[in-house]
Write a protein that holds these residues in place. Structure first.
Motif, short mmCIF file in Angstrom:
data_model
loop_
_atom_site.label_atom_id
_atom_site.label_comp_id
_atom_site.label_asym_id
_atom_site.label_seq_id
_atom_site.Cartn_x
_atom_site.Cartn_y
_atom_site.Cartn_z
N SER A 46 -12.73 4.69 10.46
CA SER A 46 -13.06 5.35 9.17
C SER A 46 -13.10 7.12 9.35
N PHE A 47 -12.04 7.63 8.64
CA PHE A 47 -11.95 8.84 8.91
C PHE A 47 -11.77 9.60 7.72
N ILE A 48 -12.52 10.66 7.42
CA ILE A 48 -12.30 11.43 6.01
C ILE A 48 -12.10 12.97 6.62
N LYS A 56 -9.31 2.68 21.34
CA LYS A 56 -9.45 2.97 19.82
C LYS A 56 -10.26 4.76 19.96
N VAL A 57 -10.98 4.80 21.08
CA VAL A 57 -11.44 5.91 21.18
C VAL A 57 -10.52 6.91 21.53
N ALA A 58 -9.63 6.79 22.08
CA ALA A 58 -8.44 7.77 22.43
C ALA A 58 -7.73 7.98 21.34
N ALA A 59 -7.47 7.17 20.62
CA ALA A 59 -6.87 7.48 19.36
C ALA A 59 -7.89 8.13 18.35
N ALA A 60 -9.13 8.07 18.37
CA ALA A 60 -9.90 8.56 17.44
C ALA A 60 -9.75 10.28 17.82
N MET A 61 -9.75 10.50 19.30
CA MET A 61 -9.74 11.78 19.90
C MET A 61 -8.51 12.44 19.59
N ARG A 62 -7.24 11.82 19.47
CA ARG A 62 -6.12 12.41 19.19
C ARG A 62 -6.08 12.66 17.89
N ILE A 63 -6.70 11.90 16.81
CA ILE A 63 -6.72 12.30 15.38
C ILE A 63 -7.55 13.49 15.28
N ARG A 66 0.86 -1.21 -0.11
CA ARG A 66 0.07 -0.08 -0.14
C ARG A 66 0.93 1.38 0.04
N ASP A 67 0.77 2.26 -0.72
CA ASP A 67 1.36 3.39 -0.88
C ASP A 67 0.58 4.49 -0.12
N VAL A 68 1.14 4.64 1.16
CA VAL A 68 0.52 5.60 2.16
C VAL A 68 1.01 7.09 1.80
N ASP A 69 2.02 7.29 0.90
CA ASP A 69 2.46 8.73 0.85
C ASP A 69 1.56 9.42 0.07
N GLU A 70 0.42 8.72 -0.39
CA GLU A 70 -0.47 9.69 -1.02
C GLU A 70 -1.67 9.89 -0.40
N GLU A 71 -1.85 9.63 1.15
CA GLU A 71 -2.99 10.02 1.90
C GLU A 71 -2.59 10.79 2.80
N ALA A 72 -3.55 11.53 3.57
CA ALA A 72 -3.32 12.22 4.76
C ALA A 72 -2.85 11.41 5.74
N PRO A 73 -1.66 11.63 6.48
CA PRO A 73 -1.11 11.06 7.72
C PRO A 73 -2.34 10.64 8.62
N ALA A 74 -3.26 11.56 8.94
CA ALA A 74 -4.09 11.20 9.74
C ALA A 74 -5.17 9.99 9.41
N GLU A 75 -5.16 9.92 8.12
CA GLU A 75 -6.22 8.87 7.39
C GLU A 75 -5.27 7.71 7.71
N GLU A 90 -19.95 23.82 10.38
CA GLU A 90 -19.16 23.01 9.17
C GLU A 90 -18.31 22.05 10.12
N PRO A 91 -18.52 20.78 9.64
CA PRO A 91 -17.97 19.68 10.22
C PRO A 91 -16.33 19.57 9.81
N ALA A 92 -15.52 19.33 10.66
CA ALA A 92 -14.12 19.24 10.36
C ALA A 92 -13.67 17.71 9.82
N ASN A 93 -14.73 16.92 9.97
CA ASN A 93 -14.36 15.58 9.68
C ASN A 93 -15.47 14.48 9.49
N PHE A 94 -15.25 13.42 9.08
CA PHE A 94 -16.22 12.57 9.07
C PHE A 94 -15.54 11.49 9.90
N LEU A 95 -15.85 10.86 11.01
CA LEU A 95 -15.22 9.79 11.80
C LEU A 95 -16.19 8.78 12.31
N ASP A 96 -15.97 7.57 11.97
CA ASP A 96 -16.75 6.64 12.65
C ASP A 96 -15.98 5.59 13.37
N ILE A 97 -16.47 5.51 14.57
CA ILE A 97 -15.31 4.50 15.59
C ILE A 97 -15.57 3.23 15.31
#
Lengths: 287, 390
Positions: free
Chosen positions: B255-257, B301-308, B237-246, B286-293
């Motif tokens: 699932s984060f956008i 996992k919740v803690a990671a979501a919050m850091r992101i 997988r080439d992760v260079d081309e996606e946002a680091p947070a993703e 205006e939402p800053a993101n879509f995030l489904d835990i």
């Protein structure tokens, strides 16, 4: 009356000894669901829930011993396709698969196999079924809904809970709530459930909760316009979702521009469906 | 036309052209000779080995590379080096070009479009072919749909030879190429099936001047949910081309956008997550993101979501909307507390917990100095007000 499940449902739980399996079996039993058996390969002969529910090695053995007529699947995604094949082969007429994250190609094989049998699959990636006051099959929290005459069908999980809860807060209840799941390939679609609600004497109104992607809501709109006599209220999630990643040229050729919330809302409104701006608006549209 | 964000699908891994074609070759599909290069020198060396004219093709995970100037033909090795240099300095639709594929140039007689993908409406794989292949295939599909051949495949039976022959005949392929085409069709089907692809696309599949079929370009999308049985693919997988947070989100199964607004959203369930975004917007935010835990998320996992969420400097308020089912609200509350301890956020947070173990969750958050809400609309209004500093 209700659809799919009622107090006579004899439920089998596949994956009953896993964390999710045992937690939700406990919840289902305390709700009043008649859980007659569990299946975990290699754990046949054990008992769970303080000796109340026997565990079998296979679905076939469990059905022979207990007469189970519905199965709910809590096994991990990599084993879930096999669990669905097994339940279908054992002749379980209603299979409800809660598991999320099943590969799409696996689901295509499952769906094409099940279509050859006289079996109904609900899900996967769904919250299951709830006939308030009678039976719950799956993970919908029992205390957020009361018995009533509103049939609820939804592609979403937790969004469905919002709607049931919003109905309860104004004293409205559900006949049955069916979570059909959000995966691209699933067992039961909106039209299947709308047809059942149309023929269910206890259901007087229907709530349809959809989301962006695919064409199920558009087909449901056509069905409603042609066949439904009962009023339908809807909500479509994803009205502000940004354009997503596309699946090459093939995605455009197969799906075209279908799937936006605006198109679905338009199709539903043209079929006489009242579409809510947000889920908590639904009860007032049902009055 | 864009296919819209799909809540629980559309999670897939894109392969580069060179990666896709390597897989195709493994399944007996003829591809041009060539290799991938990261520098102009490497490109020159490959061009020398190949001799003659070569094509320099940028390897980025977006369509329209040719139209953006990311595909060029070089007459000789020196020109290959020069063009590779240019292309490696390009950005295509915001993505920097890190690699180029150097392929021997084919003498093209005719271009065919050929792919296989999932047809969710038919619940079967579908093979798509057209004699009018090339970059304008979507235009062809829109204006002359009769030129697009679609054949559904029974997933339990697999592709049958007669179906390949039917396709060959329908796209008016010369009879002497039917046997080769059937081998390519069978290879494409097997590549799609064995890799759990959601798409395997050859565009164009060319008939060369010397009457051979060659896959000049390739694209594959792999179903993320199936990567557990394809560790070799997961690795490339080439992760260079996606946002680091993703990338970070995927590591935790979230699932984060990322979006452009200022209200961070953490929700369980994709439908409810989209609804929470919709309702934030409905009330003027205006939402800053879509995030489904996801379902059944634990505290970690919740803690990671919050850091992101909090790693986005635009975020002025956070909305937590958790309707417990398979997810337990007390677990979510524990995750929130863990993350708050670590991150020490200085933005207002609005929390709404309903459903499984909600009371316990609310009790845990009693002293966390959060704004609480009863209904979804109430939560959204409070988050919008908080983000505006009210």
């Amino acid at each position: 009356m209700s659809i799919l499940i009622n107090k006579d449902t004899r439920l089998l739980v596949q994956g009953i000894t896993g964390n999710e399996g045992i937690f939700h079996t406990t919840q289902m039993v305390s709700y009043g669901t008649n859980v007659v058996a569990g299946v975990t390969p290699g754990k046949g002969g054990e008992w769970v829930l303080d000796g109340k529910v026997p565990v079998f090695d296979s679905v076939k053995l469990a059905v022979e011993a207990t007469g189970a007529n519905c199965s709910v699947i809590f096994v991990p995604a990599r084993f879930a396709p096999d669990a669905m094949f097994e339940a279908a082969d054992a002749g379980i007429p209603l299979i409800v698969c809660i598991t999320e994250g099943i590969p799409v190609q696996d689901m295509m094989r499952v769906r094409n196999y099940i279509d050859q049998k006289n079996v109904r699959l609900v899900g996967p990636n769904c919250p299951g079924l709830l006939t308030p006051g009678e039976s719950k099959v799956g993970i919908i929290p029992g205390d957020i809904a009361i018995p009533g005459n509103v049939g609820v069908v939804s592609r979403s999980g937790t969004l469905t809970y919002e709607v049931l809860y919003a109905l309860k807060l104004v004293g409205m209840g559900a006949s049955t709530c069916v979570g059909i799941g959000g995966d691209p390939i699933n067992g039961t679609n909106f039209i299947d459930v709308l047809e059942m609600f149309e023929h269910d004497p206890l259901t007087e109104k229907v709530v349809l909760i959809g989301e962006i992607g695919g064409t199920d809501e558009d087909k449901a709109a056509e069905y409603i316009a042609a066949n439904m006599t009962k009023p339908v209220v809807s909500f479509i999630a994803g009205q502000t979702a940004p354009p997503g990643k596309r699946m090459g040229h093939a995605g455009a050729i197969i799906e075209g521009s279908a799937g936006s919330a605006a198109d679905k809302i338009k199709a539903l409104e043209a079929a006489g469906v009242k579409v809510a701006k947000h889920p908590e608006e639904i009860p007032s549209l049902l009055k | 036309m864009p296919v819209l964000l799909k809540s629980k699908q559309g999670k897939n891994m894109k392969l580069h052209e060179y990666q896709s074609k390597t897989i195709f070759a493994k399944y007996g599909i003829p591809i041009p000779k060539g290799r991938v290069a990261a520098t102009a020198d490497e490109a020159k060396q490959i061009a020398e080995e190949l001799g003659g004219r070569v094509v320099i093709k940028s390897q980025v995970l977006v369509g329209g590379r040719g139209k953006a100037g990311g595909v060029k033909v070089a007459k000789n090795a020196d020109e290959a080096a020069e063009l590779a240099q240019q292309i490696l300095a390009m950005e295509i639709k915001g993505l920097p070009v890190r690699k180029v594929l150097v392929d021997e140039a084919a003498a093209i007689e005719h271009e065919i479009y050929f792919s296989i993908t999932n047809d969710r409406a038919a619940k079967k794989p579908v093979m798509i072919a057209s004699s009018a292949g090339g970059v304008d295939i979507e235009e062809v599909a829109a204006t002359t749909p009769e030129k697009i051949i679609k054949v559904h495949i029974d997933p339990l039976l697999g592709l049958r030879d007669y179906q390949s022959r039917d396709i060959a005949a329908s796209i008016d392929l010369p009879r002497e190429l039917w046997r080769d085409f059937s081998r390519i069709a069978s290879g494409l089907w097997q590549a799609y099936r064995d890799t759990d692809a959601e798409l395997a696309e050859i565009n164009p599949l060319v008939i060369t001047k010397d009457n051979k079929l060659v896959a000049l370009d390739g694209k594959m999308l792999i179903d993320d949910n199936a990567l557990f049985r394809h560790p070799d693919l997961a690795e490339i997988r080439d992760v260079d081309e996606e946002a680091p947070a993703e990338t970070e989100a995927r590591r935790y199964g979230l699932s984060f956008i990322k979006l452009d607004g200022n209200i961070g959203c953490m929700v369980n369930g994709a439908g409810l997550a989209m609804t929470s975004m919709d309702i934030v917007k409905l009330f003027g935010g205006e939402p800053a993101n879509f995030l489904d835990i996801g379902g059944g998320a634990g505290a970690e996992k919740v803690a990671a979501a919050m850091r992101i969420i909090l790693s986005d400097p635009n975020v002025k308020a956070v909305l937590f909307n958790i309707f417990g089912g398979i997810t337990r609200c007390d677990e979510v509350a524990r995750g929130i507390l863990t993350a708050m301890d670590e991150v020490k956020p200085n933005v207002p947070m609005v929390v709404r917990l309903v459903g499984t173990n909600a009371e316990e969750g609310r009790r845990l958050l009693d002293n966390a100095n959060m704004i609480t809400a009863e209904t979804l609309a109430d939560a959204a209004k409070k988050a919008v007000a908080a983000a505006k500093g009210n």
